[in-house]
Design a protein around this motif. Structure first.
Motif, PDB file in Angstrom:
ATOM      1  N   VAL A  11       1.403  -1.264  -0.028  1.00 20.89           N
ATOM      2  CA  VAL A  11       0.131   0.082   0.162  1.00 20.89           C
ATOM      3  C   VAL A  11       1.093   1.565  -0.354  1.00 20.89           C
ATOM      4  N   LEU A  12       0.597   2.166  -0.838  1.00 25.11           N
ATOM      5  CA  LEU A  12       0.927   2.936  -0.809  1.00 25.11           C
ATOM      6  C   LEU A  12       1.529   4.551   0.238  1.00 25.11           C
ATOM      7  N   GLY A  13       2.787   4.812   0.857  1.00 14.83           N
ATOM      8  CA  GLY A  13       2.613   5.498   1.779  1.00 14.83           C
ATOM      9  C   GLY A  13       1.263   5.007   3.627  1.00 14.83           C
ATOM     10  N   ASN A  14       1.578   3.741   3.485  1.00 15.93           N
ATOM     11  CA  ASN A  14       0.720   3.309   4.573  1.00 15.93           C
ATOM     12  C   ASN A  14       1.906   1.941   5.513  1.00 15.93           C
ATOM     13  N   THR A  48       6.262   5.152  -5.712  1.00 18.57           N
ATOM     14  CA  THR A  48       6.515   6.781  -5.976  1.00 18.57           C
ATOM     15  C   THR A  48       5.901   7.459  -4.572  1.00 18.57           C
ATOM     16  N   LEU A  49       6.572   7.191  -3.885  1.00 21.18           N
ATOM     17  CA  LEU A  49       6.663   8.432  -2.215  1.00 21.18           C
ATOM     18  C   LEU A  49       6.346   9.450  -3.227  1.00 21.18           C
ATOM     19  N   LYS A  50       7.578  10.625  -3.629  1.00 24.21           N
ATOM     20  CA  LYS A  50       7.868  11.884  -4.154  1.00 24.21           C
ATOM     21  C   LYS A  50       8.125  12.082  -2.435  1.00 24.21           C
ATOM     22  N   ASP A  51       7.831  12.902  -1.599  1.00 23.99           N
ATOM     23  CA  ASP A  51       7.502  13.722  -0.675  1.00 23.99           C
ATOM     24  C   ASP A  51       7.380  13.347   0.857  1.00 23.99           C
ATOM     25  N   LEU A  52       7.305  11.867   0.239  1.00 22.63           N
ATOM     26  CA  LEU A  52       6.256  10.949   1.489  1.00 22.63           C
ATOM     27  C   LEU A  52       7.139  10.272   1.972  1.00 22.63           C
ATOM     28  N   GLU A  55       9.139  11.258   4.824  1.00 21.82           N
ATOM     29  CA  GLU A  55       8.252  11.573   6.028  1.00 21.82           C
ATOM     30  C   GLU A  55       8.287   9.875   6.688  1.00 21.82           C
ATOM     31  N   ARG A 124      15.877  13.316  -6.767  1.00 19.61           N
ATOM     32  CA  ARG A 124      15.176  14.420  -6.462  1.00 19.61           C
ATOM     33  C   ARG A 124      13.889  14.604  -4.937  1.00 19.61           C
ATOM     34  N   GLU A 216       0.550   2.005  -9.524  1.00 18.96           N
ATOM     35  CA  GLU A 216       0.577   3.084  -8.552  1.00 18.96           C
ATOM     36  C   GLU A 216       0.941   4.678  -9.449  1.00 18.96           C
ATOM     37  N   ASP A 217      -0.029   5.724  -9.428  1.00 21.24           N
ATOM     38  CA  ASP A 217       0.180   6.203 -10.338  1.00 21.24           C
ATOM     39  C   ASP A 217       0.019   6.388 -11.615  1.00 21.24           C
TER      40      ASP A 217
ATOM     41  N   LYS B  22      -9.194   2.089  -5.079  1.00 21.56           N
ATOM     42  CA  LYS B  22      -7.759   2.545  -4.077  1.00 21.56           C
ATOM     43  C   LYS B  22      -8.985   4.136  -4.552  1.00 21.56           C
ATOM     44  N   LEU B 263       5.258  17.880  -3.616  1.00 25.44           N
ATOM     45  CA  LEU B 263       4.891  16.316  -4.098  1.00 25.44           C
ATOM     46  C   LEU B 263       4.052  15.437  -3.606  1.00 25.44           C
ATOM     47  N   TYR B 264       3.000  15.337  -3.914  1.00 26.78           N
ATOM     48  CA  TYR B 264       2.824  13.653  -3.485  1.00 26.78           C
ATOM     49  C   TYR B 264       1.933  12.786  -4.432  1.00 26.78           C
ATOM     50  N   PRO B 265       1.519  11.306  -4.315  1.00 20.65           N
ATOM     51  CA  PRO B 265       1.555  10.680  -5.267  1.00 20.65           C
ATOM     52  C   PRO B 265      -0.205  10.685  -5.348  1.00 20.65           C
ATOM     53  N   TYR B 266      -0.420  10.180  -6.189  1.00 18.09           N
ATOM     54  CA  TYR B 266      -2.006  10.052  -6.811  1.00 18.09           C
ATOM     55  C   TYR B 266      -2.661   8.944  -5.765  1.00 18.09           C
ATOM     56  N   ASP B 267      -1.776   8.224  -5.461  1.00 20.16           N
ATOM     57  CA  ASP B 267      -2.377   7.362  -4.454  1.00 20.16           C
ATOM     58  C   ASP B 267      -2.155   7.140  -3.509  1.00 20.16           C
ATOM     59  N   LYS B 270      -2.956   4.740  -1.048  1.00 21.39           N
ATOM     60  CA  LYS B 270      -3.994   3.277  -0.784  1.00 21.39           C
ATOM     61  C   LYS B 270      -3.565   2.300  -0.991  1.00 21.39           C
TER      62      LYS B 270
END
Lengths: 287, 270
Positions: A11-14, A48-52, A55, A124, A216-217, B22, B263-267, B270
């Motif tokens: 799961v993305l970001g969890n 696809t975390l980017k700024d995450l 964090e 980045r 993802e995205d 999602k 900048l954060y992911p769309y998903d 999820k």
């Protein structure tokens, strides 16, 4: 040695939900009597975390998530992906792979080659690792790589030169290219398999590649995880695009047999490579 | 430009299934014109989620595309998806009675945005995610209405050229009459995409493929045997329509700005 491949879709970001996913698969692997379970790149966070990325970065020696995973590693070895915050250099975060065994962190590899072009923007958000160093697991000398590291053949060479008989790559590789109607997978899947076959044969090493699946995205992760024998033979390949868990028996004695048949390892001269590289680097960077 | 059709179907149906879940939905909604793109998209959605999870809205303006409506009904009945017909004529006529024009493009854009507005309303009423049906050819040359037919929740078809969508349609066994008819945006009676763009889709897609996928320079495409005038025109269409493919620029004044360095992911999550 029994190796479990967990071709999952994190799961993305969890991280909490991903920890649960890991523990579920670890339980499954233990019940199947696996010695090692391998998860994909950034398996604890999603890709696809980017700024995450910044964090969700953790110091594995202090993280409660790692505490639970280290506990689990008392019964089975684990390889997984996470975002590491450097304990000695705060603010720097790495795309990292950890090898956990017997309640300890045996090794952390920080991804060296961060793809930053086209659809990729890792440079980045992550700092780049600076070394490839194989380590002993008690069973076999092992080298870790993260995704793109594997496509630069010098990375595997370092593990080979360092005596690794097992090279493990964890990956979050998107599938790209569908214009070959007769190929069963994406064009990019073929690229990974090509390298897997070559590296396993010419290093006389077991090559384990665990890729993820899911979306993802808009990007689709291709799956197609595989294991090659030290003779360059495909032992297993998991399906493309599908979540899958498989436990595979790998005969580590094949490493020695392969190295007797094809003495690439015996005849290797890393010092010649090193001296040559040194000269090339010096000449290329002379001001 | 040939594609591996089973692999594409597997990838796109998986995409629809996962992204719908999602986004917190279990069904999808789309505008079904009876043309190639929306028909293929309906077939994909049915493969991904089953017919009962797909709601098709047929939204004609007067008798502008009677054949399209007949084809849309046929597709909906063949696939056993839920569908509704909503005539957009009253609101379009009311608007242009107040602000008359002979400009067919203005009218076409207004209709596309009216359909979008209805789709978003029904998306909320029915708790269904909107599937976009813009293909790669349209997206690249900007042959679509911004905030109209280009608006959607997810787009499963945006990386397939029009000719590839047709190949996919053949693979999915969509009705033959939809496969062979001339594509139209339904802007006015007898209007065809190819007539309006001034190029056949076969030629247009090949040139786009060389420019975009093969990263060839316009001069190299000309050297490959295409008319300079056509290549130049396509490059111009791509350049001029970039605004349709982007979120609008936000003036940056702070240290952290949406779209620039927030900048954060769309998903996310999820």
């Amino acid at each position: 040695m029994k190796i479990a491949l967990a071709q999952i879709s994190p799961v993305l970001g969890n991280p909490e939900r991903n920890l649960k996913l890991h523990l579920d698969y670890i339980k499954k692997a233990v019940s199947r009597k696996a010695d090692l379970v391998v998860f994909p790149e950034l398996s604890l966070t999603g890709y696809t975390l980017k700024d995450l990325a910044a964090e969700l970065a953790v110091n594995p020696r202090k993280s409660p998530t790692f505490k639970k995973l280290l506990e689990a590693s008392r019964t089975i070895d684990l390889v997984l992906g996470f975002v590491e915050e450097a304990a000695d250099d705060p603010g720097l975060v790495y795309n990292a792979a950890a090898y956990l065994s017997r309640g300890r962190i045996l090794h952390i590899h920080r991804k060296v080659f961060l793809p930053t072009s086209g659809m990729f923007e890792e440079g980045r958000f992550f700092a780049a690792g600076r070394q490839f160093r194989p380590f002993d697991t008690g069973r076999v000398r092992t080298g870790l790589l993260v995704c793109r590291d594997f496509l630069h053949y010098g990375s595997s060479y370092c593990h080979f030169a360092g005596g690794a008989g097992l090279i493990i790559t964890i990956s979050a590789a998107p599938g790209r290219g569908v214009d070959e109607p007769r190929s069963p997978g994406f064009q990019t899947s073929r690229m990974w398999e090509l390298m897997g076959e070559a590296v396993s044969f010419f290093s006389s090493a077991v090559v384990v590649y665990c890729n993820r699946v899911g979306y993802e995205d808009g990007a689709v992760f291709a799956g197609g995880s595989f294991i090659y024998s030290p003779f360059g033979k495909l032992i297993t390949r998991l399906p493309y695009l599908e979540e899958k868990f498989e436990v595979i028996e790998v005969d580590l004695a094949e490493i020695g047999r392969a190295r007797k048949s094809w003495p690439f390892r015996r005849d290797e001269r890393p010092e010649v490579i090193w001296q040559s590289l040194e000269k090339i680097i010096r000449e290329n960077h002379e001001d | 430009m040939k594609i591996n059709l089973p692999l594409v179907v597997k990838t796109l149906t998986g995409f629809i299934r996962e992204e719908t879940r999602k986004a917190g939905f279990d069904r999808v909604i789309l505008g079904l014109s009876g043309g190639l793109d929306s028909t293929v998209c309906t077939y994909l959605a049915v493969r991904a989620l089953g017919p009962r999870k797909v709601l098709a809205l047929i939204m004609p303006y007067r008798d502008l595309d009677r054949e399209g409506v007949a084809h849309a009904r046929k597709v909906a009945r063949l696939l056993k998806v839920r569908f509704r017909e909503i005539d957009i004529s009253p609101q379009i006529d009311a608007y242009f009675a107040a602000f008359p024009t002979d400009n067919q493009v203005l009218k076409g854009n207004k209709m596309a945005r009216e359909r979008m507005s209805i789709l978003y309303d029904f998306s909320a009423r029915e708790k269904a995610l909107i599937l976009g049906t813009s293909n790669k050819t349209e997206l690249l040359i900007g042959y679509g209405t911004i905030h109209g037919d280009m608006a959607c929740g997810i787009n499963p078809m945006g990386d397939l050229y029009k000719t590839q969508v047709r190949e996919l349609g053949r693979h999915l066994k969509i009705p033959k009459e939809i496969l062979v008819k001339k594509p139209t945006a339904g802007l006015w009676p007898g209007q065809t995409d190819e007539g309006e763009i001034g190029l056949s889709y076969e030629e247009l897609d090949l040139i786009l493929y060389l420019l975009v996928d093969r990263r060839q320079k316009p001069d190299e495409v000309v050297a490959a045997g295409f008319e300079r005038k056509k290549v130049r025109r396509i490059v111009e269409m791509i350049t001029r329509s970039e605004f349709k493919r982007k979120m609008p620029p936000i003036a940056k004044i702070s240290g952290r700005t949406v779209g620039h360095d927030f900048l954060y992911p769309y998903d996310w999550g999820k």
